[in-house]
Design a protein around this motif. Structure first.
Motif, PDB file in Angstrom:
ATOM      1  N   VAL A   1       0.838  -1.194   0.000  1.00  0.00           N
ATOM      2  CA  VAL A   1       0.000   0.000   0.000  1.00  0.00           C
ATOM      3  C   VAL A   1       0.877   1.249   0.000  1.00  0.00           C
ATOM      4  O   VAL A   1       0.627   2.205  -0.739  1.00  0.00           O
ATOM      5  CB  VAL A   1      -0.946   0.008   1.222  1.00  0.00           C
ATOM      6  CG1 VAL A   1      -1.709   1.322   1.293  1.00  0.00           C
ATOM      7  CG2 VAL A   1      -1.921  -1.167   1.138  1.00  0.00           C
ATOM      8  N   LYS A   2       1.899   1.256   0.847  1.00  0.00           N
ATOM      9  CA  LYS A   2       2.809   2.399   0.892  1.00  0.00           C
ATOM     10  C   LYS A   2       3.486   2.612  -0.456  1.00  0.00           C
ATOM     11  O   LYS A   2       3.681   3.749  -0.889  1.00  0.00           O
ATOM     12  CB  LYS A   2       3.864   2.182   1.983  1.00  0.00           C
ATOM     13  CG  LYS A   2       3.317   2.252   3.397  1.00  0.00           C
ATOM     14  CD  LYS A   2       4.428   2.019   4.417  1.00  0.00           C
ATOM     15  CE  LYS A   2       3.892   2.106   5.830  1.00  0.00           C
ATOM     16  NZ  LYS A   2       4.951   1.863   6.836  1.00  0.00           N
ATOM     17  N   ARG A   3       3.849   1.507  -1.120  1.00  0.00           N
ATOM     18  CA  ARG A   3       4.492   1.616  -2.426  1.00  0.00           C
ATOM     19  C   ARG A   3       3.558   2.242  -3.455  1.00  0.00           C
ATOM     20  O   ARG A   3       3.969   3.090  -4.263  1.00  0.00           O
ATOM     21  CB  ARG A   3       4.936   0.231  -2.896  1.00  0.00           C
ATOM     22  CG  ARG A   3       5.722   0.264  -4.212  1.00  0.00           C
ATOM     23  CD  ARG A   3       6.371  -1.068  -4.527  1.00  0.00           C
ATOM     24  NE  ARG A   3       5.386  -2.134  -4.667  1.00  0.00           N
ATOM     25  CZ  ARG A   3       5.228  -3.135  -3.797  1.00  0.00           C
ATOM     26  NH1 ARG A   3       6.005  -3.206  -2.726  1.00  0.00           N
ATOM     27  NH2 ARG A   3       4.314  -4.064  -3.992  1.00  0.00           N
ATOM     28  N   LYS A   4       2.276   1.854  -3.401  1.00  0.00           N
ATOM     29  CA  LYS A   4       1.304   2.422  -4.329  1.00  0.00           C
ATOM     30  C   LYS A   4       1.140   3.927  -4.106  1.00  0.00           C
ATOM     31  O   LYS A   4       1.055   4.696  -5.067  1.00  0.00           O
ATOM     32  CB  LYS A   4      -0.050   1.727  -4.150  1.00  0.00           C
ATOM     33  CG  LYS A   4      -0.082   0.305  -4.671  1.00  0.00           C
ATOM     34  CD  LYS A   4      -1.441  -0.333  -4.441  1.00  0.00           C
ATOM     35  CE  LYS A   4      -1.450  -1.778  -4.924  1.00  0.00           C
ATOM     36  NZ  LYS A   4      -2.768  -2.428  -4.691  1.00  0.00           N
ATOM     37  N   ILE A   5       1.113   4.343  -2.831  1.00  0.00           N
ATOM     38  CA  ILE A   5       0.967   5.766  -2.520  1.00  0.00           C
ATOM     39  C   ILE A   5       2.198   6.548  -2.986  1.00  0.00           C
ATOM     40  O   ILE A   5       2.079   7.638  -3.567  1.00  0.00           O
ATOM     41  CB  ILE A   5       0.734   5.975  -1.012  1.00  0.00           C
ATOM     42  CG1 ILE A   5      -0.626   5.384  -0.617  1.00  0.00           C
ATOM     43  CG2 ILE A   5       0.791   7.460  -0.652  1.00  0.00           C
ATOM     44  CD1 ILE A   5      -0.904   5.432   0.875  1.00  0.00           C
ATOM     45  N   LYS A   6       3.388   5.989  -2.760  1.00  0.00           N
ATOM     46  CA  LYS A   6       4.616   6.660  -3.201  1.00  0.00           C
ATOM     47  C   LYS A   6       4.669   6.764  -4.722  1.00  0.00           C
ATOM     48  O   LYS A   6       5.092   7.785  -5.273  1.00  0.00           O
ATOM     49  CB  LYS A   6       5.836   5.910  -2.671  1.00  0.00           C
ATOM     50  CG  LYS A   6       6.062   6.094  -1.178  1.00  0.00           C
ATOM     51  CD  LYS A   6       7.334   5.408  -0.722  1.00  0.00           C
ATOM     52  CE  LYS A   6       7.571   5.650   0.766  1.00  0.00           C
ATOM     53  NZ  LYS A   6       8.808   5.006   1.256  1.00  0.00           N
ATOM     54  N   ASN A   7       4.222   5.715  -5.402  1.00  0.00           N
ATOM     55  CA  ASN A   7       4.187   5.755  -6.873  1.00  0.00           C
ATOM     56  C   ASN A   7       3.235   6.841  -7.368  1.00  0.00           C
ATOM     57  O   ASN A   7       3.534   7.553  -8.333  1.00  0.00           O
ATOM     58  CB  ASN A   7       3.766   4.400  -7.425  1.00  0.00           C
ATOM     59  CG  ASN A   7       4.848   3.348  -7.279  1.00  0.00           C
ATOM     60  OD1 ASN A   7       6.030   3.687  -7.108  1.00  0.00           O
ATOM     61  ND2 ASN A   7       4.479   2.088  -7.323  1.00  0.00           N
ATOM     62  N   LYS A   8       2.101   6.966  -6.697  1.00  0.00           N
ATOM     63  CA  LYS A   8       1.144   8.018  -7.057  1.00  0.00           C
ATOM     64  C   LYS A   8       1.748   9.395  -6.828  1.00  0.00           C
ATOM     65  O   LYS A   8       1.559  10.315  -7.633  1.00  0.00           O
ATOM     66  CB  LYS A   8      -0.135   7.863  -6.215  1.00  0.00           C
ATOM     67  CG  LYS A   8      -1.118   6.837  -6.724  1.00  0.00           C
ATOM     68  CD  LYS A   8      -2.161   7.504  -7.615  1.00  0.00           C
ATOM     69  CE  LYS A   8      -3.262   6.547  -7.986  1.00  0.00           C
ATOM     70  NZ  LYS A   8      -4.378   7.214  -8.673  1.00  0.00           N
ATOM     71  N   LYS A   9       2.474   9.538  -5.729  1.00  0.00           N
ATOM     72  CA  LYS A   9       3.103  10.821  -5.432  1.00  0.00           C
ATOM     73  C   LYS A   9       4.112  11.193  -6.520  1.00  0.00           C
ATOM     74  O   LYS A   9       4.158  12.341  -6.980  1.00  0.00           O
ATOM     75  CB  LYS A   9       3.797  10.751  -4.073  1.00  0.00           C
ATOM     76  CG  LYS A   9       4.474  12.067  -3.685  1.00  0.00           C
ATOM     77  CD  LYS A   9       5.431  11.858  -2.536  1.00  0.00           C
ATOM     78  CE  LYS A   9       6.227  13.128  -2.285  1.00  0.00           C
ATOM     79  NZ  LYS A   9       7.317  12.928  -1.311  1.00  0.00           N
ATOM     80  N   ASN A  10       4.901  10.214  -6.942  1.00  0.00           N
ATOM     81  CA  ASN A  10       5.890  10.464  -7.992  1.00  0.00           C
ATOM     82  C   ASN A  10       5.223  10.856  -9.309  1.00  0.00           C
ATOM     83  O   ASN A  10       5.704  11.755 -10.023  1.00  0.00           O
ATOM     84  CB  ASN A  10       6.758   9.229  -8.192  1.00  0.00           C
ATOM     85  CG  ASN A  10       7.671   8.960  -7.009  1.00  0.00           C
ATOM     86  OD1 ASN A  10       8.035   9.888  -6.272  1.00  0.00           O
ATOM     87  ND2 ASN A  10       8.039   7.704  -6.808  1.00  0.00           N
ATOM     88  N   LEU A  11       4.120  10.196  -9.633  1.00  0.00           N
ATOM     89  CA  LEU A  11       3.384  10.534 -10.849  1.00  0.00           C
ATOM     90  C   LEU A  11       2.832  11.954 -10.780  1.00  0.00           C
ATOM     91  O   LEU A  11       2.828  12.678 -11.787  1.00  0.00           O
ATOM     92  CB  LEU A  11       2.246   9.538 -11.071  1.00  0.00           C
ATOM     93  CG  LEU A  11       2.663   8.120 -11.482  1.00  0.00           C
ATOM     94  CD1 LEU A  11       1.455   7.198 -11.497  1.00  0.00           C
ATOM     95  CD2 LEU A  11       3.331   8.130 -12.851  1.00  0.00           C
TER      96      LEU A  11
END
Length: 239
Positions: free
Chosen positions: A196-206
């Protein structure tokens, strides 16, 4: 808004009575806990009644942002007759583009109402006895895998009329399979926080690369925050 909430024919009294109890989001005494309780109850009942059973798990792609304003307004007009209340509701709907925002309680109620016709279709037309839905995430239980395949096709066709499609997470599970519903598996264990944390970080980068809008990032955070509140005690660690 206070004026709107005081009117006899406002959003909540007009909409809530028509919702089925298997629709467990955004209402008093409902929520993820209620959804998991129903899931576990249906599993127990199926184990008693059937030697083997199957679960159709459906998930709608980009649900909130895909809600069609015209279709939603047409549904509202069938439930609410007060012109002043309708104007306020329509103004709220039109304040979002596309779809609805995930943050406000009004949007949450409008979203669960948007799929109310689907709930009735699954329960009354498809005759699914064991069914539970939390917003765009829902489960159908049945002893026949073939019948669930039939239901899946019917649901896809129904959702096309609502301007919605199912995503790739939609599939049929055997009673022996493990699956995630509302952030937990069949054993009651939460899905991995790390993913879940990885998905949120990926969204932040996008977002910082200007590939998605801020609304998409905040919607993801709000969604996961509702399911995993303990994860957000120190939100700085997420980033």
């Amino acid at each position: 808004m206070k004026f709107f909430m005081k009117r006899k024919n406002n959003l909540y009294p007009a909409i809530l009575p028509c919702l089925l109890n298997v629709n467990v989001a955004s209402r008093k005494d409902m929520g993820t806990k209620k959804g998991l309780q129903l899931m576990n109850k249906f599993i127990r009942n199926c184990k008693i009644q059937y030697k083997k059973y199957y679960i159709l798990k459906c998930d709608i792609s980009k649900f909130f942002s895909s809600i069609n304003h015209d279709i939603l307004k047409e549904k509202i007009l069938k439930r609410i007759k007060d012109k002043d209340a309708i104007k306020i509701i329509f103004d709220i709907i039109d304040s979002y583009s596309p779809g609805l925002g995930i943050g406000s309680m009004t949007s949450q109620v409008l979203a669960i109402f948007y799929l109310n016709d689907l709930d009735h279709f699954i329960k009354e037309t498809l005759k699914i006895k064991y069914y539970v839905r939390y917003q765009d995430d829902f489960l159908l239980f049945h002893p026949s895998k073939e019948y669930l395949k039939y239901c899946l096709n019917k649901i896809k066709f129904f959702l096309e009329k609502e301007n919605l499609i199912l995503n790739k997470k939609t599939r049929i599970y055997s009673s022996k399979d493990n699956f995630i519903f509302l952030g937990k598996n069949l054993y009651g264990n939460p899905s991995k926080y790390r993913s879940v944390k990885r998905k949120i970080k990926n969204k932040k980068n996008l977002y910082f690369k200007n590939k998605i809008k801020l609304r998409s990032l905040t919607s993801t955070i709000i969604c996961y925050k509702h399911i995993y509140p303990n994860m957000f005690i120190d939100e700085n660690k997420l980033f």
